[in-house]
Design a protein around this motif. Structure first.
Motif, PDB file in Angstrom:
ATOM      1  N   LYS A  78      13.267   2.315   1.391  1.00  0.00           N
ATOM      2  CA  LYS A  78      12.486   3.447   1.901  1.00  0.00           C
ATOM      3  C   LYS A  78      11.373   3.786   0.915  1.00  0.00           C
ATOM      4  N   PHE A  79      10.277   4.315   1.443  1.00  0.00           N
ATOM      5  CA  PHE A  79       9.088   4.556   0.635  1.00  0.00           C
ATOM      6  C   PHE A  79       8.332   5.755   1.196  1.00  0.00           C
ATOM      7  N   GLU A  80       7.798   6.601   0.313  1.00  0.00           N
ATOM      8  CA  GLU A  80       6.914   7.694   0.729  1.00  0.00           C
ATOM      9  C   GLU A  80       5.899   7.939  -0.379  1.00  0.00           C
ATOM     10  N   LYS A  81       4.624   8.059   0.018  1.00  0.00           N
ATOM     11  CA  LYS A  81       3.544   8.264  -0.953  1.00  0.00           C
ATOM     12  C   LYS A  81       2.548   9.266  -0.390  1.00  0.00           C
ATOM     13  N   GLU A  82       2.350  10.371  -1.103  1.00  0.00           N
ATOM     14  CA  GLU A  82       1.306  11.328  -0.748  1.00  0.00           C
ATOM     15  C   GLU A  82       0.008  10.817  -1.380  1.00  0.00           C
ATOM     16  N   VAL A  83      -0.882  10.294  -0.546  1.00  0.00           N
ATOM     17  CA  VAL A  83      -2.114   9.699  -1.044  1.00  0.00           C
ATOM     18  C   VAL A  83      -3.123  10.780  -1.399  1.00  0.00           C
ATOM     19  N   THR A  84      -3.273  11.789  -0.532  1.00  0.00           N
ATOM     20  CA  THR A  84      -4.157  12.916  -0.851  1.00  0.00           C
ATOM     21  C   THR A  84      -3.373  14.213  -0.753  1.00  0.00           C
ATOM     22  N   ASP A  85      -3.857  15.225  -1.434  1.00  0.00           N
ATOM     23  CA  ASP A  85      -3.195  16.531  -1.513  1.00  0.00           C
ATOM     24  C   ASP A  85      -3.810  17.496  -0.507  1.00  0.00           C
ATOM     25  N   VAL A  86      -3.009  18.439  -0.036  1.00  0.00           N
ATOM     26  CA  VAL A  86      -3.474  19.406   0.965  1.00  0.00           C
ATOM     27  C   VAL A  86      -4.667  20.215   0.479  1.00  0.00           C
ATOM     28  N   SER A  87      -4.653  20.668  -0.727  1.00  0.00           N
ATOM     29  CA  SER A  87      -5.702  21.581  -1.191  1.00  0.00           C
ATOM     30  C   SER A  87      -7.007  20.885  -1.598  1.00  0.00           C
ATOM     31  N   ASP A  88      -6.998  19.549  -1.688  1.00  0.00           N
ATOM     32  CA  ASP A  88      -8.178  18.827  -2.158  1.00  0.00           C
ATOM     33  C   ASP A  88      -8.904  18.127  -1.015  1.00  0.00           C
ATOM     34  N   THR A  89     -10.144  17.770  -1.278  1.00  0.00           N
ATOM     35  CA  THR A  89     -10.915  16.904  -0.388  1.00  0.00           C
ATOM     36  C   THR A  89     -11.511  15.802  -1.245  1.00  0.00           C
ATOM     37  N   GLY A  90     -12.086  14.809  -0.584  1.00  0.00           N
ATOM     38  CA  GLY A  90     -12.698  13.707  -1.312  1.00  0.00           C
ATOM     39  C   GLY A  90     -12.003  12.404  -1.011  1.00  0.00           C
ATOM     40  N   SER A  91     -12.345  11.374  -1.762  1.00  0.00           N
ATOM     41  CA  SER A  91     -11.793  10.043  -1.536  1.00  0.00           C
ATOM     42  C   SER A  91     -10.772   9.688  -2.600  1.00  0.00           C
ATOM     43  N   LYS A  92      -9.760   8.960  -2.198  1.00  0.00           N
ATOM     44  CA  LYS A  92      -8.717   8.510  -3.106  1.00  0.00           C
ATOM     45  C   LYS A  92      -8.376   7.075  -2.751  1.00  0.00           C
ATOM     46  N   THR A  93      -8.171   6.237  -3.752  1.00  0.00           N
ATOM     47  CA  THR A  93      -7.829   4.838  -3.541  1.00  0.00           C
ATOM     48  C   THR A  93      -6.525   4.522  -4.250  1.00  0.00           C
ATOM     49  N   VAL A  94      -5.583   3.907  -3.514  1.00  0.00           N
ATOM     50  CA  VAL A  94      -4.313   3.477  -4.086  1.00  0.00           C
ATOM     51  C   VAL A  94      -4.003   2.075  -3.580  1.00  0.00           C
ATOM     52  N   THR A  95      -3.310   1.309  -4.387  1.00  0.00           N
ATOM     53  CA  THR A  95      -2.877  -0.023  -3.989  1.00  0.00           C
ATOM     54  C   THR A  95      -1.365   0.010  -3.811  1.00  0.00           C
ATOM     55  N   ILE A  96      -0.910  -0.472  -2.642  1.00  0.00           N
ATOM     56  CA  ILE A  96       0.501  -0.388  -2.285  1.00  0.00           C
ATOM     57  C   ILE A  96       0.966  -1.728  -1.734  1.00  0.00           C
ATOM     58  N   LYS A  97       2.129  -2.161  -2.179  1.00  0.00           N
ATOM     59  CA  LYS A  97       2.735  -3.379  -1.643  1.00  0.00           C
ATOM     60  C   LYS A  97       3.577  -2.986  -0.436  1.00  0.00           C
ATOM     61  N   LEU A  98       3.192  -3.482   0.730  1.00  0.00           N
ATOM     62  CA  LEU A  98       3.919  -3.185   1.965  1.00  0.00           C
ATOM     63  C   LEU A  98       4.923  -4.297   2.239  1.00  0.00           C
ATOM     64  N   THR A  99       6.160  -3.908   2.525  1.00  0.00           N
ATOM     65  CA  THR A  99       7.214  -4.847   2.874  1.00  0.00           C
ATOM     66  C   THR A  99       7.556  -4.675   4.350  1.00  0.00           C
ATOM     67  N   LYS A 100       8.315  -5.596   4.896  1.00  0.00           N
ATOM     68  CA  LYS A 100       8.654  -5.567   6.319  1.00  0.00           C
ATOM     69  C   LYS A 100       9.276  -4.237   6.697  1.00  0.00           C
ATOM     70  N   GLY A 101       8.840  -3.711   7.849  1.00  0.00           N
ATOM     71  CA  GLY A 101       9.397  -2.466   8.350  1.00  0.00           C
ATOM     72  C   GLY A 101       8.386  -1.701   9.182  1.00  0.00           C
ATOM     73  N   THR A 102       8.745  -0.485   9.517  1.00  0.00           N
ATOM     74  CA  THR A 102       7.883   0.406  10.285  1.00  0.00           C
ATOM     75  C   THR A 102       7.404   1.529   9.379  1.00  0.00           C
ATOM     76  N   TYR A 103       6.104   1.768   9.374  1.00  0.00           N
ATOM     77  CA  TYR A 103       5.491   2.798   8.547  1.00  0.00           C
ATOM     78  C   TYR A 103       4.819   3.837   9.433  1.00  0.00           C
ATOM     79  N   LYS A 104       4.732   5.039   8.906  1.00  0.00           N
ATOM     80  CA  LYS A 104       3.918   6.049   9.574  1.00  0.00           C
ATOM     81  C   LYS A 104       3.028   6.707   8.538  1.00  0.00           C
TER      82      LYS A 104
END
Length: 121
Positions: A78-104
């Motif tokens: 299982k995996f969960e990552k908050e890429v951007t925060d509620v109070s902020d705006t702007g651009s954010k870049t992250v690199t993530i290794k995706l494995t087999k499964g269903t993501y939302k």
């Protein structure tokens, strides 16, 4: 001496070719806001299916009322990552290794109306 220099030059070419042949991370573009919108695209098309591997997520957060969260719902590890925060705006870049499964992906405060999903095989 000339043979040694030639061998070193050939070795340098082989090393350079191998480095160039390494697969780089594929890029996905996420957007959250303005309004109550959220999306994840690759080459301008909405993401529905991906192959397992490393991806660069470039997320544009256009509202201080939203965030962009990626979560693996089904599959191993299982995996969960908050890429951007509620109070902020702007651009954010992250690199993530995706494995087999269903993501939302979703906006945490408005998850019931701001969400999408994709599968990784």
């Amino acid at each position: 001496m000339i043979r040694m220099l030639a061998a070193l030059a050939a070795l340098a070419l082989v090393v350079a070719a191998a480095a160039a042949a390494r697969p780089s991370a594929k890029t996905l573009s996420g957007t959250v806001g303005p309004g109550y919108t959220i999306s994840l695209k690759q080459n301008g098309k909405l993401v529905k299916k991906l192959t397992a591997g490393t991806y660069t997520f470039k997320v544009a957060d256009k509202s201080s009322a939203h965030n962009f969260v990626l979560q693996k719902e089904k599959g191993s590890a299982k995996f969960e990552k908050e890429v951007t925060d509620v109070s902020d705006t702007g651009s954010k870049t992250v690199t993530i290794k995706l494995t087999k499964g269903t993501y939302k992906y979703y906006c945490e405060p408005h998850e019931s109306i701001m969400h999408g999903s994709f599968t990784v095989s």
